[in-house]
Write a protein that holds these residues in place. Structure first.
Motif, short mmCIF file in Angstrom:
data_model
loop_
_atom_site.label_atom_id
_atom_site.label_comp_id
_atom_site.label_asym_id
_atom_site.label_seq_id
_atom_site.Cartn_x
_atom_site.Cartn_y
_atom_site.Cartn_z
N THR A 139 0.84 -1.19 0.00
CA THR A 139 0.00 0.00 0.00
C THR A 139 0.88 1.25 0.00
O THR A 139 2.04 1.21 0.43
N TRP A 140 0.31 2.37 -0.48
CA TRP A 140 1.11 3.61 -0.54
C TRP A 140 1.54 4.06 0.85
O TRP A 140 2.60 4.67 1.02
N GLY A 167 7.14 4.20 -1.75
CA GLY A 167 7.40 4.27 -3.18
C GLY A 167 7.63 2.93 -3.84
O GLY A 167 7.69 2.84 -5.07
N ASP A 214 5.61 0.25 -3.36
CA ASP A 214 4.39 -0.57 -3.31
C ASP A 214 4.02 -1.14 -4.67
O ASP A 214 3.57 -2.29 -4.76
#
Length: 480
Positions: A226-227, A232, A234
């Motif tokens: 996930t973000w 960066g 993900d």
């Protein structure tokens, strides 16, 4: 050992020789559990100047060879500490004869050298493992070198790689000019295998070139896609999710046994908890805390936002409005060091801020505290909660990463659970979980001992985790 699984574990640190965090603990403990299950495992780390001298007794010199990096040629000396698990050291004072481990302007060159030396060391030793188990960004070049250069050589052609992420936040991102230093074709950058927002990323090398990827808990394996937790990376991890696994870390249950641990003052077990009470009294005495029956909250941590110290700082005074004592051990950011020193002054006799690290004091905090606080923003695995459980100190944690996989909310109705959790990352959530723990504590000795005994009955030794790693290694070796 002829037909057994052969593994070379590559890391930038390993206990008891040198460690700066959880990676060192893992690289020191996992090989023991693998060897106990019949794996021919060997470990290789740099020979830092700061490696403990007492641990270097008996080390033998095996040989040396040149390593070429762009215009510079440096010698790699190979040392070994013979034992059931051989530990190899790559020695070069130009790169590793310094006061620290990381954070130097030439870290890209230092660990490119280390990666090449690891690859050439195998030829010198005539030891070609089934699997090279790489750990964190410092070993990313090993995965790349194997695929781009050494795979063409017959003895290297069958070697597979596993890359383990211990903390995705630390990525080893360097200037684009690092490509010249690495000595691999420029297409490795152009095709995106190492390029990361205009830089060269050693973490990305590991993620892109390794045959399998693992991280240190199942929940963290999901979170890093996930973000919010991916830093960066993900998208890369989502694209490789079919080869991504989560395997929880463990701790050494022999060394960390409250019934035998020489670092604590009074031994105890789940059936003789009066020894834990005496450790609590002695901890209060050592740290100058008021000698009375009051809950002690322990915290052993690196002083950084990641560890939840920002939300703790907002509610610290409110926490101290409860009748509790607080013990801190750790170093880190100056603002947090100042905060806890000032809190010690404000709450003299109730707060002890120990802005250093001492292994014996750490064990005494685990053994003497009632509760152990880990309000982390994120926690890939976490070992502190496992040590706390082992010593009957009840964790209060945020439900994230490995904390979510190891700590379960205690219920006074079912008498199940080994700690207390909160989800929302804010001070109110932290205080809510603390109040849940204090409510159980004040219900009386019998109720509190239920959760203490549940904590001590939790088993996070390396045995089961080692079996999971072995399954991964075997699937790589067998081409599954």
């Amino acid at each position: 050992m002829k037909d057994c699984l052969k593994v070379l574990l590559v890391a930038s640190e390993a206990a008891p020789f040198i460690k700066s965090g959880g990676l060192g603990d893992v690289a020191g403990s996992l090989p023991k559990a693998l060897r106990a299950q019949g794996v021919d495992v060997r470990v290789v780390i740099p020979r830092y100047m700061t490696v403990k001298e007492k641990e270097m007794y008996g080390v033998e010199y095996l040989g040396e060879f040149p390593v070429h990096l762009l215009w510079r040629t440096q010698q790699a000396k190979i040392l070994v500490k013979p034992s059931e698990i051989p530990i190899y050291f790559i020695e070069n004072n130009f790169y590793f004869g310094r006061g620290g481990l990381y954070g130097y302007g030439d870290d890209n060159e230092r660990f490119a050298f280390f990666g090449k030396a690891v690859m050439d060391m195998m030829a010198m030793l005539d030891f070609y493992p089934d699997v090279i188990h790489c750990n964190d960004w410092q070993t990313g070049p090993v995965c790349m070198y194997l695929k781009e250069i050494y795979r063409k050589m017959i003895y290297y052609s069958r070697i597979k790689t596993l890359f383990t992420i211990h903390n995705l936040q630390y990525q080893g991102n360097f200037d684009k000019s690092t490509m010249e230093l690495l000595g691999v074709p420029y297409y490795c950058y152009e095709n995106g295998n190492v390029e990361f927002y205009g830089n060269v990323s050693y973490m990305k090398m590991g993620l892109m070139y390794a045959d399998r990827i693992s991280t240190v808990s199942q929940t963290y394996a999901k979170e890093i896609q996930t973000w919010q937790y991916g830093y960066g990376m993900d998208g890369i991890l989502k694209s490789r999710k079919n080869v991504l696994s989560g395997i929880i870390n463990g701790i050494d249950y022999v060394t960390n046994d409250p019934a035998t641990d020489k670092r604590i003052q009074v031994h105890f077990d789940a059936d003789h908890l009066e020894g834990k009470a005496e450790n609590k009294r002695l901890l209060q005495e050592r740290l100058g805390l008021e000698q009375r029956d009051v809950p002690i909250i322990g915290m052993i941590t690196r002083l950084a936002d990641q560890k939840g110290l920002d939300i703790l700082s907002y509610v610290f005074d409110e926490m101290m409005c409860r009748d509790v004592q607080f013990v801190l051990l750790g170093t880190g950011e100056n603002r947090f060091e100042y905060l806890f020193r000032s809190m010690e002054e404000r709450y003299r006799g109730r707060v002890s801020a120990n802005i250093f690290f001492d292994e014996n004091l750490a064990q005494q905090i685990y053994a003497g505290s009632d509760m152990f606080l880990m309000p982390s923003l994120f926690e890939p695995c976490g070992l502190g909660q496992m040590f706390a459980l082992r010593y009957g100190t009840v964790p209060i944690v945020r439900k994230t990463g490995g904390l979510a996989d190891t700590i379960f909310q205690y219920s006074t109705e079912t008498k199940e659970g080994n700690g207390f959790l909160f989800e929302t990352y804010d001070g109110n959530g932290l205080l809510w979980a603390l109040d849940q723990a204090l409510a159980v504590y004040h219900q009386g000795k019998d109720e509190w001992q239920n959760v203490v005994k549940n904590a001590m009955a939790s088993n996070y030794s390396w045995e089961s985790s080692a079996r999971e790693y072995i399954k991964l290694y075997e699937s790589l070796r067998d081409g599954e």
